[in-house]
Scaffold this motif. Structure first.
Motif, PDB file in Angstrom:
ATOM      1  N   GLY A   1     -18.104  -2.224 -48.632  1.00 45.96           N
ATOM      2  CA  GLY A   1     -17.797  -1.871 -49.975  1.00 45.96           C
ATOM      3  C   GLY A   1     -16.020  -2.516 -49.635  1.00 45.96           C
TER       4      GLY A   1
ATOM      5  N   THR B   1      -9.658  -2.609 -55.104  1.00 46.81           N
ATOM      6  CA  THR B   1      -9.136  -1.444 -56.042  1.00 46.81           C
ATOM      7  C   THR B   1      -7.898  -1.212 -55.597  1.00 46.81           C
ATOM      8  OG1 THR B   1     -11.419  -1.256 -56.499  1.00 46.81           O
ATOM      9  CG2 THR B   1      -9.426   0.480 -56.746  1.00 46.81           C
TER      10      THR B   1
ATOM     11  N   THR C   1     -13.028   8.543 -55.148  1.00 43.95           N
ATOM     12  CA  THR C   1     -13.889   8.655 -55.252  1.00 43.95           C
ATOM     13  C   THR C   1     -14.760   8.051 -56.224  1.00 43.95           C
ATOM     14  OG1 THR C   1     -13.414   9.112 -52.841  1.00 43.95           O
ATOM     15  CG2 THR C   1     -15.771   7.984 -53.174  1.00 43.95           C
ATOM     16  N   GLU C   2     -14.678   9.167 -56.888  1.00 42.00           N
ATOM     17  CA  GLU C   2     -15.621   9.639 -58.635  1.00 42.00           C
ATOM     18  C   GLU C   2     -15.625   7.939 -58.928  1.00 42.00           C
ATOM     19  OE1 GLU C   2     -14.355  12.971 -60.598  1.00 42.00           O
ATOM     20  OE2 GLU C   2     -15.014  13.980 -58.851  1.00 42.00           O
ATOM     21  N   GLY C   3     -16.849   7.415 -59.242  1.00 40.39           N
ATOM     22  CA  GLY C   3     -16.821   6.443 -60.015  1.00 40.39           C
ATOM     23  C   GLY C   3     -17.218   5.063 -59.516  1.00 40.39           C
ATOM     24  N   LEU C   4     -16.329   4.970 -58.681  1.00 47.17           N
ATOM     25  CA  LEU C   4     -16.576   3.924 -57.657  1.00 47.17           C
ATOM     26  C   LEU C   4     -17.828   3.221 -57.205  1.00 47.17           C
ATOM     27  CD1 LEU C   4     -13.153   4.500 -55.459  1.00 47.17           C
ATOM     28  CD2 LEU C   4     -13.359   2.847 -57.160  1.00 47.17           C
ATOM     29  N   GLU C   5     -18.876   3.871 -57.036  1.00 41.36           N
ATOM     30  CA  GLU C   5     -19.872   3.883 -56.182  1.00 41.36           C
ATOM     31  C   GLU C   5     -20.113   3.611 -55.121  1.00 41.36           C
ATOM     32  OE1 GLU C   5     -21.522   0.947 -59.349  1.00 41.36           O
ATOM     33  OE2 GLU C   5     -21.545   2.176 -61.007  1.00 41.36           O
ATOM     34  N   ARG C   6     -19.293   4.169 -53.933  1.00 42.28           N
ATOM     35  CA  ARG C   6     -19.201   3.985 -53.281  1.00 42.28           C
ATOM     36  C   ARG C   6     -19.495   5.407 -52.182  1.00 42.28           C
ATOM     37  NH1 ARG C   6     -21.319  -0.068 -52.402  1.00 42.28           N
ATOM     38  NH2 ARG C   6     -21.042   0.365 -50.002  1.00 42.28           N
TER      39      ARG C   6
END
Length: 483
Positions: A349, A356, A232-237
């Motif tokens: 999202g 992704t 999840t890190e960096g997905l901005e969700r």
């Protein structure tokens, strides 16, 4: 002749001064020691080069582990030492954390329950998960190892017998009992490689079904929260949104694998079919003999890493791989479409997460590449987008009930050719289901076709008779019928 014990050797004159500090005339470099020995690992309780006293408990632990490794090799009866594979995988994953407590388990259970509610109107297949689980990477290794054993055994067994079969008869006779030792060492080497691959996969996978195969126990929807957090890190969700989306994918996989009983067996049997056709290039054995040191098990592992004995792909194996890739693509494509319909309007999202995961599955990670090198299979649905487009077309033209009925029998599922021409498959499917939906009308149409065929045959018979009569009237002298 060297009369020193195994694993020891006389000092090299070139090493004079190594390991000593500069003030004593040394170069200060500490040579690496085998089997985990490092600076300070000297017997007798005396301080080592680094000044740290030697711990006899460490020596006992190292010797104990070494003894366990060889005892496992002698007790292993299969082509792969799975005890060693499990031990190596769990050791490499040590420190990755456990399940994370009851809070993570409760979050996973809530996410799966919500996903099941959203999936109900998106597919006719009922819920397939009877329980949920929040796995750590170590849990994933332990829970999926039985399935990996079924996948790896045929490949390793065929590779092992192929090597022995390729040896000349004189070599087999001369080797004698060494063949069994070679098999044990090969099992250890394969188990070591498998353990490393499982550890890498366990640190990357997000759900129990992410690789496209039913690896876990039937009916268990399992997610790996620690891996999901890193994903999840960096997905901005929001993390909760990602968790629910992955729970929907896991629940959709479970519905398919639970209520399509032939699917699990077909996927695993295709891998076994691939293994039965493995052949080894015998010319590589000579090169192997020049590179492998019997006194050094690590050299065998290095030979396996080099791909020197990589199996040769036969046409039969190519066909099996094509069927496996198509089936994996159909599974992933169906899940992709069903989950999109279930969560598309509920998770903002969802489309970004969908893309992704598509790219993630299409490219594969280092762990999948390691497993492909080891077993010879790439567990990636190369035609995921084509399969998704086919399932979407069928859903739009014929509805979800007709779409899901395709899974009722393996002969009904699309082929690779159908992925090339989904419109033709949809048209053919519509004609078949039109006949099934109105059997009375189909019977009437069949009777009409048969009646038209009989009338055409009768007209043909009458025309033939008229031609014969015309020929007899015009017969000349001496021909039949002339008096």
């Amino acid at each position: 002749m060297n009369d020193l014990p195994f694993g020891f050797s006389r000092p090299d004159p070139d090493d004079e001064g190594k390991g000593k500090p500069p003030e004593q005339g040394g170069g200060g470099d500490i040579p690496k020691m085998p089997f985990g020995f490092g600076p300070g690992a000297l017997p007798g309780g005396m301080p080592g080069p680094g000044g740290a006293p030697f711990d006899f408990n460490q020596l006992g632990q190292m010797l104990s582990q070494l003894g366990q490794m060889f005892s496992q090799a002698s007790s292993s009866t299969g082509p792969v030492n799975y005890d060693l594979a499990k031990q190596i995988a769990l050791q490499q994953l040590a420190g990755t954390g456990g399940q994370g407590g009851e809070d993570r388990g409760a979050a996973v259970a809530d996410a799966v329950r919500l996903a099941e509610l959203w999936l109900d109107p998106a597919t006719t297949l009922p819920a397939g998960s009877t329980n949920t689980a929040a796995w750590s990477a170590r849990d994933w290794v332990e829970q999926t190892l039985p399935t990996w054993q079924r996948l790896c055994d045929p490949v390793a067994q065929r590779m092992s017998t192929a090597w022995v079969d390729a040896m000349p008869a004189e070599a087999k006779e001369a080797a004698g009992p060494l063949l069994s030792m070679l098999g044990q060492m090969g099992g250890m080497a394969f188990g070591s490689q498998l353990g490393g691959a499982l550890a890498q996969l366990g640190s990357e996978v997000l759900t129990s079904t992410e690789v496209g195969l039913p690896l876990g126990k039937p009916g268990t929807a399992a997610l790996l929260p620690a891996n999901i957090e890193r994903f999840t890190e960096g997905l901005e969700r929001p993390a909760s949104e990602v968790l629910v989306f992955l729970a929907a994918r896991e629940a959709a996989h479970q519905r398919l694998f639970t209520h399509v009983p032939w699917l699990r067996q077909r996927l695993l049997a295709t891998v076994e079919e691939f293994a039965r056709g493995i052949t080894v290039d015998t010319s590589a054995l000579e090169q192997l003999a020049s590179q492998v040191d019997p006194a050094n098990p690590a050299s065998i592992e290095e030979a396996m890493r080099s791909g020197m004995l990589e199996p040769q792909t036969t046409p039969e194996q190519q066909a099996a791989l094509a069927r496996l890739e198509t089936l994996l693509a159909l599974v992933e494509g169906w899940v992709d479409v069903v989950v999109a319909d279930a969560v598309g309007d509920r998770l903002p999202g969802a489309e970004a997460l969908r893309e992704t995961l598509r790219r993630r599955r299409a490219t594969g990670g280092p762990a999948e590449q390691t497993f492909a090198t080891l077993v010879g299979l790439e567990l990636r649905p190369r035609r995921l987008r084509a399969a998704s487009a086919l399932w979407r077309l069928v859903s739009d033209r014929h509805g979800i009930e007709v779409r899901d009925q395709i899974w009722e029998h393996p002969d009904l599922v699309p082929t690779a050719e159908d992925l090339d021409d989904p419109l033709e498959f949809a048209d053919r499917l519509g004609a078949v289901h039109a006949a099934l939906d109105d059997p009375i009308a189909e019977i009437a149409r069949t009777e009409q076709r048969e009646r038209a065929q009989r009338e055409a045959e009768q007209r043909g018979d009458k025309a033939t008779t008229d031609d014969n009569e015309d020929g007899s009237d015009s017969a000349g002298p001496g021909q039949p019928g002339q008096s």
